[in-house]
Design a protein around this motif. Structure first.
Motif, PDB file in Angstrom:
ATOM      1  N   PRO A 193       0.653  -1.376  -0.072  1.00 22.14           N
ATOM      2  CA  PRO A 193      -0.122   0.095  -0.046  1.00 22.14           C
ATOM      3  C   PRO A 193       0.836   1.311   0.125  1.00 22.14           C
ATOM      4  N   ASN A 194       1.780   1.099   0.803  1.00 21.23           N
ATOM      5  CA  ASN A 194       2.813   2.460   0.879  1.00 21.23           C
ATOM      6  C   ASN A 194       3.410   2.659  -0.383  1.00 21.23           C
ATOM      7  N   LEU A 195       3.856   1.675  -1.154  1.00 23.50           N
ATOM      8  CA  LEU A 195       4.517   1.665  -2.438  1.00 23.50           C
ATOM      9  C   LEU A 195       3.683   2.396  -3.409  1.00 23.50           C
ATOM     10  N   ILE A 196       2.357   1.871  -3.363  1.00 21.99           N
ATOM     11  CA  ILE A 196       1.465   2.819  -4.406  1.00 21.99           C
ATOM     12  C   ILE A 196       1.269   4.072  -3.985  1.00 21.99           C
ATOM     13  N   ILE A 197       0.821   4.269  -2.786  1.00 23.48           N
ATOM     14  CA  ILE A 197       0.655   5.459  -2.529  1.00 23.48           C
ATOM     15  C   ILE A 197       1.942   6.490  -2.737  1.00 23.48           C
ATOM     16  N   SER A 198       3.061   6.053  -2.601  1.00 21.15           N
ATOM     17  CA  SER A 198       4.404   6.867  -2.742  1.00 21.15           C
ATOM     18  C   SER A 198       4.460   6.924  -4.187  1.00 21.15           C
TER      19      SER A 198
END
Length: 368
Positions: free
Chosen positions: A224-229
């Protein structure tokens, strides 16, 4: 009064018994003075430059020696063509090139004036302006000595050409640095609470006994953090293009690939901090303080790394944002391709792989 003195003495004893407090009181100011006074400086020294001498006469030879003997410049080599100069700039090997045209000395003798060309890398406008000013001062000093020795009003002028950022805008300098800083901090802080939150909520035991493989848990925390970043990266690029007139001149896919590895590295650092932290607050503080200072000081966009002492230069190699900053400048500002950033991209990929491996092993240790 006596009671007050006793209380003050007691407080002094508390302070001197606490080593952490003593370190904060005396160690931190000393470290900051040494760091900012001697190690981190905006003064530019030993800038690598090249000289293309198409005249090769006594005047150009002497002036080249004057430039090379200055503490500001280090003449790395002599080049023979404009293509070689262009290639040196693209590789990022040099900050400036000095070009002496043919018949330089003859022009100076017969007309009283001659002009040399100065080409500077203006992707960092402050640095480009500083090095050209240094060179202008050296030429001015040489002019004074030449006129005094010859008894004639001889004058050597400079024609300055700024590459990559001829208008000397500030945005091309700070945008890559801000991109590296924002992505590093946001990614690290987001992931730094991923595991430790489970500990605080008491759900860590469920994870430990769950049938999921450890690698799946790690991926589920990162994804999730990868996609948000990545979405965050697109927003930064769009804002830079629309509001700062700073589009990506090179390959967008190459920039995205490098950004992917940089984001993955930053997320991995946050994950490692989260595994080792005991509370979310500690994890956030560690990620904020541990990443902000190295990113700001050792990335290269505030202080030139080549001017730092060797230990700090070696230390800067461990800061992922240093390599990402180089990639963004070359791809986004100069429009260069993979041939010029492959080493930095591989370093980021290696860092992300190493950090993920360490995080995985640390998490396995917890399972045992």
């Amino acid at each position: 009064m006596k009671q007050l003195i006793v209380f003050v003495q007691k407080e002094f004893l508390h302070v001197f018994r606490d080593r952490k407090t003593l370190l904060m009181l005396f160690g931190l100011p000393i470290a900051q003075i040494v760091l900012f006074g001697f190690a981190l400086s905006n003064e530019i020294k030993n800038s690598k430059i090249v000289v293309a001498d198409y005249s090769k006469d006594p005047v150009t030879t002497e002036l080249t020696q004057e430039i090379g003997s200055s503490r500001y410049f280090k003449v790395t080599r002599a080049l023979e063509s404009a293509d070689q100069i262009d290639a040196a700039f693209k590789r990022g090997d040099i900050k400036m090139a000095v070009v002496f045209p043919a018949h330089f000395s003859d022009d100076l003798t017969h007309t009283g004036t001659a002009t040399l060309q100065v080409i500077a890398d203006a992707s960092d406008p402050n640095q480009a302006t500083t090095v050209t000013n240094y060179l202008t001062e050296i030429v001015g000093s040489y002019n004074a000595g030449l006129a005094q020795a010859s008894g004639q009003p001889l004058q050597i002028g400079t024609q300055v050409r700024m590459l990559y950022n001829p208008e000397l805008k500030g945005a091309p300098n700070f945008v890559p640095g801000v991109m590296a800083l924002v992505l590093m901090l946001v990614c690290t802080m987001m992931t730094s609470v991923a595991i430790v939150r489970e500990k605080e909520l008491g759900t860590m035991e469920i994870l430990l006994v769950s049938p999921f493989k450890t690698v799946y848990i790690i991926i589920s925390k990162l994804m999730p953090n990868l996609i948000i970043s990545i979405i965050n990266l697109f927003i930064i690029l769009a804002l830079s293009d629309v509001f700062l007139d700073l589009p990506v001149k090179g390959s967008v896919w190459l920039l995205l690939l490098a950004s992917f590895f940089f984001i993955l590295t930053s997320l991995s650092i946050g994950l490692l901090l989260s595994i080792n932290a005991k509370t979310q607050q500690a994890a956030m503080m560690n990620s904020l303080m541990g990443m902000m200072l190295p990113t700001m000081l050792l990335t290269g966009f505030l202080f030139p790394i080549e001017n730092m002492p060797l230990p700090l230069q070696w230390l800067s190699n461990l800061v992922p944002s240093r390599w990402y900053f180089i990639i963004v400048k070359r791809v986004m500002l100069k429009g260069l391709g993979f041939a010029t950033v492959w080493k930095e991209t591989l370093i980021l990929a290696g860092m992300s792989l190493a950090l993920l491996t360490i995080s995985l092993r640390r998490f396995k240790t917890r399972l045992q």
